[in-house]
Design a protein around this motif. Sequence first.
Motif, PDB file in Angstrom:
ATOM      1  N   PHE A   1       0.819  -1.207   0.000  1.00 57.29           N
ATOM      2  CA  PHE A   1       0.000   0.000   0.000  1.00 57.29           C
ATOM      3  C   PHE A   1       0.859   1.266   0.000  1.00 57.29           C
ATOM      4  N   ASP A   2       1.696   1.371  -0.991  1.00 55.45           N
ATOM      5  CA  ASP A   2       2.453   2.595  -1.192  1.00 55.45           C
ATOM      6  C   ASP A   2       2.599   2.811  -2.686  1.00 55.45           C
ATOM      7  N   ASN A   3       3.419   3.760  -3.089  1.00 57.18           N
ATOM      8  CA  ASN A   3       3.504   4.113  -4.507  1.00 57.18           C
ATOM      9  C   ASN A   3       4.011   2.980  -5.394  1.00 57.18           C
ATOM     10  N   ARG A   4       4.672   1.977  -4.805  1.00 59.80           N
ATOM     11  CA  ARG A   4       5.193   0.865  -5.613  1.00 59.80           C
ATOM     12  C   ARG A   4       4.089  -0.093  -6.036  1.00 59.80           C
TER      13      ARG A   4
ATOM     14  N   HIS B   1      -0.107  -3.352 -11.094  1.00 60.74           N
ATOM     15  CA  HIS B   1      -1.238  -2.505 -10.737  1.00 60.74           C
ATOM     16  C   HIS B   1      -0.916  -1.046 -11.042  1.00 60.74           C
ATOM     17  N   THR B   2      -1.953  -0.296 -11.369  1.00 61.85           N
ATOM     18  CA  THR B   2      -1.815   1.138 -11.576  1.00 61.85           C
ATOM     19  C   THR B   2      -3.154   1.787 -11.252  1.00 61.85           C
ATOM     20  N   ASN B   3      -3.144   3.083 -11.050  1.00 62.04           N
ATOM     21  CA  ASN B   3      -4.382   3.832 -10.908  1.00 62.04           C
ATOM     22  C   ASN B   3      -4.671   4.550 -12.214  1.00 62.04           C
ATOM     23  N   CYS B   4      -5.924   4.581 -12.611  1.00 65.90           N
ATOM     24  CA  CYS B   4      -6.310   5.249 -13.848  1.00 65.90           C
ATOM     25  C   CYS B   4      -5.760   6.679 -13.856  1.00 65.90           C
ATOM     26  N   ALA B   5      -5.159   7.062 -14.988  1.00 67.40           N
ATOM     27  CA  ALA B   5      -4.561   8.395 -15.108  1.00 67.40           C
ATOM     28  C   ALA B   5      -5.597   9.504 -14.995  1.00 67.40           C
ATOM     29  N   ASN B   6      -6.846   9.194 -15.271  1.00 64.05           N
ATOM     30  CA  ASN B   6      -7.931  10.154 -15.071  1.00 64.05           C
ATOM     31  C   ASN B   6      -8.249  10.217 -13.580  1.00 64.05           C
ATOM     32  N   LYS B   7      -7.857  11.285 -12.918  1.00 60.37           N
ATOM     33  CA  LYS B   7      -8.026  11.381 -11.469  1.00 60.37           C
ATOM     34  C   LYS B   7      -9.489  11.437 -11.053  1.00 60.37           C
ATOM     35  N   ARG B   8     -10.401  11.750 -11.998  1.00 58.13           N
ATOM     36  CA  ARG B   8     -11.828  11.698 -11.682  1.00 58.13           C
ATOM     37  C   ARG B   8     -12.287  10.250 -11.483  1.00 58.13           C
ATOM     38  N   CYS B   9     -11.497   9.328 -11.973  1.00 56.62           N
ATOM     39  CA  CYS B   9     -11.797   7.900 -11.875  1.00 56.62           C
ATOM     40  C   CYS B   9     -10.908   7.250 -10.821  1.00 56.62           C
ATOM     41  N   ASN B  10      -9.598   7.269 -11.079  1.00 56.54           N
ATOM     42  CA  ASN B  10      -8.598   6.748 -10.137  1.00 56.54           C
ATOM     43  C   ASN B  10      -8.744   5.260  -9.846  1.00 56.54           C
ATOM     44  N   LEU B  11      -9.372   4.523 -10.755  1.00 57.25           N
ATOM     45  CA  LEU B  11      -9.568   3.086 -10.563  1.00 57.25           C
ATOM     46  C   LEU B  11      -8.236   2.355 -10.421  1.00 57.25           C
TER      47      LEU B  11
ATOM     48  N   PHE C   1      -6.328  -0.920 -11.124  1.00 58.96           N
ATOM     49  CA  PHE C   1      -6.494  -2.064 -12.014  1.00 58.96           C
ATOM     50  C   PHE C   1      -5.138  -2.524 -12.531  1.00 58.96           C
ATOM     51  N   ILE C   2      -5.124  -3.658 -13.228  1.00 58.30           N
ATOM     52  CA  ILE C   2      -3.891  -4.225 -13.774  1.00 58.30           C
ATOM     53  C   ILE C   2      -3.806  -3.853 -15.249  1.00 58.30           C
ATOM     54  N   GLN C   3      -2.659  -3.300 -15.650  1.00 60.82           N
ATOM     55  CA  GLN C   3      -2.487  -2.822 -17.015  1.00 60.82           C
ATOM     56  C   GLN C   3      -1.089  -3.151 -17.528  1.00 60.82           C
ATOM     57  N   CYS C   4      -1.023  -3.765 -18.706  1.00 59.28           N
ATOM     58  CA  CYS C   4       0.273  -4.088 -19.313  1.00 59.28           C
ATOM     59  C   CYS C   4       0.843  -2.852 -20.009  1.00 59.28           C
ATOM     60  N   GLU C   5       2.101  -2.925 -20.422  1.00 57.22           N
ATOM     61  CA  GLU C   5       2.756  -1.777 -21.055  1.00 57.22           C
ATOM     62  C   GLU C   5       2.077  -1.400 -22.367  1.00 57.22           C
ATOM     63  N   SER C   6       1.632  -2.406 -23.119  1.00 56.42           N
ATOM     64  CA  SER C   6       0.976  -2.137 -24.389  1.00 56.42           C
ATOM     65  C   SER C   6      -0.316  -1.351 -24.192  1.00 56.42           C
ATOM     66  N   CYS C   7      -1.123  -1.776 -23.226  1.00 53.69           N
ATOM     67  CA  CYS C   7      -2.382  -1.078 -22.965  1.00 53.69           C
ATOM     68  C   CYS C   7      -2.141   0.272 -22.295  1.00 53.69           C
ATOM     69  N   GLN C   8      -1.082   0.374 -21.536  1.00 50.49           N
ATOM     70  CA  GLN C   8      -0.742   1.668 -20.941  1.00 50.49           C
ATOM     71  C   GLN C   8      -0.503   2.707 -22.035  1.00 50.49           C
ATOM     72  N   SER C   9       0.191   2.275 -23.090  1.00 48.14           N
ATOM     73  CA  SER C   9       0.446   3.166 -24.223  1.00 48.14           C
ATOM     74  C   SER C   9      -0.837   3.415 -25.019  1.00 48.14           C
TER      75      SER C   9
ATOM     76  N   GLY D   1      -2.584   5.280 -20.131  1.00 54.59           N
ATOM     77  CA  GLY D   1      -2.603   5.019 -18.695  1.00 54.59           C
ATOM     78  C   GLY D   1      -3.994   5.017 -18.090  1.00 54.59           C
ATOM     79  N   CYS D   2      -5.023   5.040 -18.920  1.00 52.16           N
ATOM     80  CA  CYS D   2      -6.408   5.072 -18.438  1.00 52.16           C
ATOM     81  C   CYS D   2      -7.034   3.677 -18.481  1.00 52.16           C
ATOM     82  N   CYS D   3      -8.154   3.510 -17.768  1.00 50.93           N
ATOM     83  CA  CYS D   3      -8.778   2.196 -17.661  1.00 50.93           C
ATOM     84  C   CYS D   3      -9.737   1.905 -18.808  1.00 50.93           C
ATOM     85  N   GLY D   4     -10.057   2.884 -19.642  1.00 51.61           N
ATOM     86  CA  GLY D   4     -10.961   2.650 -20.755  1.00 51.61           C
ATOM     87  C   GLY D   4     -11.099   3.871 -21.635  1.00 51.61           C
ATOM     88  N   ASN D   5     -11.957   3.761 -22.636  1.00 54.99           N
ATOM     89  CA  ASN D   5     -12.082   4.809 -23.640  1.00 54.99           C
ATOM     90  C   ASN D   5     -12.621   6.122 -23.089  1.00 54.99           C
ATOM     91  N   ASP D   6     -13.642   6.050 -22.215  1.00 53.81           N
ATOM     92  CA  ASP D   6     -14.207   7.284 -21.670  1.00 53.81           C
ATOM     93  C   ASP D   6     -13.176   8.067 -20.867  1.00 53.81           C
TER      94      ASP D   6
END
Length: 344
Positions: A255-258, A281-291, A293-301, A305-310
């Motif tokens: 439970f820290d930045n790592r 694990h990462t937090n959605c780059a959209n701070k209004r969401c902040n979900l 979730f687990i994201q690979c490097e390909s999907c991060q690009s 860094g967001c959890c979906g299209n919206d």
Amino acid sequence: MDPNSSKKHLINRLSPQELKERLANETFKRTTVSFYRYVIIDNPAEMRDQLFEMWSQLQCYGRIYIAHEGINAQMSVPDHFWQTFKEQLYTIPQFKDVPFKIAVEDNGQSFLKLQIKVREQIVADGLKPDEYDVTNVGQHLTAKEWNTAIDEGAIVVDMRNHYESEIGRFEGALLPEAETFKEELPEVVEKLKENKDQKILLYCTGGVRCEKTSAYLKHHGFSDVNQLLGGIIDYSRQVETEKIENKFIGKNFVFDNRLGERISDDIISRCHQCGAPCDTHTNCANKRCNLLFIQCESCQSKYSGCCGNDCQTYYLAPENEKAELEQRLVFKRGKRFHRPEQSA
């Protein structure tokens, strides 16, 4: 005179960007450490201010919870202040000789600031203080004893939330589906109700949740309750220093930045967007969401860094368009695991 003026230095007033720059400009190393203790603290607010002043002077960062029932701390301590930090903490009677769990992987970036909060409980269980005896805990097992108990067929129970166990766990462990510790306690009692006379092994990140769980199970009639000494963090240290078999597979969520420490090379989870093997694990780059979730490097690009299209649409939009987008886009607004919809 402002009655609170004397305490203004007891909170952080730097912006997130200033905090990141401060950490990046440090020329010394840090150690990430966690510890807890169930002990009566008569005045948690007073203890909070004492610790904040003491640790601020040592340039400590972290997230610490103080309650009448004790302390639960995850911290980053400058290496050159480590001995002073330890000696000062041990001068406080309630925390004398409290055991530390040192991080397995440590890049010095675990925390950006010092936060000490007064809470009703250091681990929220939703129960009344007199509902069970939190001091009547189970047997603490070393890594070697733990491995032996597993080999002998004991029932292993993961006392973490399911987004934690998703990326790493002891093989064959019972994995509750709860998202909070409060929900998890009754779920575990229900799942184990036919096994009250069997050997039960409890584990969590650093031990604090298992301490309460073991007392709760004993209160409900379980006869042979055991917990992993020092949690997964110290298990990994014991495995390495004593050269014994590692039975934990994957990553340990922290439970820290790592957001994770690698315990074994196994990747047992998948990207929530494309399904590729991944345990980051990462937090959605959209701070209004902040979900979370687990994201690979390909999907991060692909998704910025967001959890979906919206969220990506909102995140990349000009500031003058965001107010309108908020009215029609759906954000998950969560910091706990909820698998995002598969995106095209």
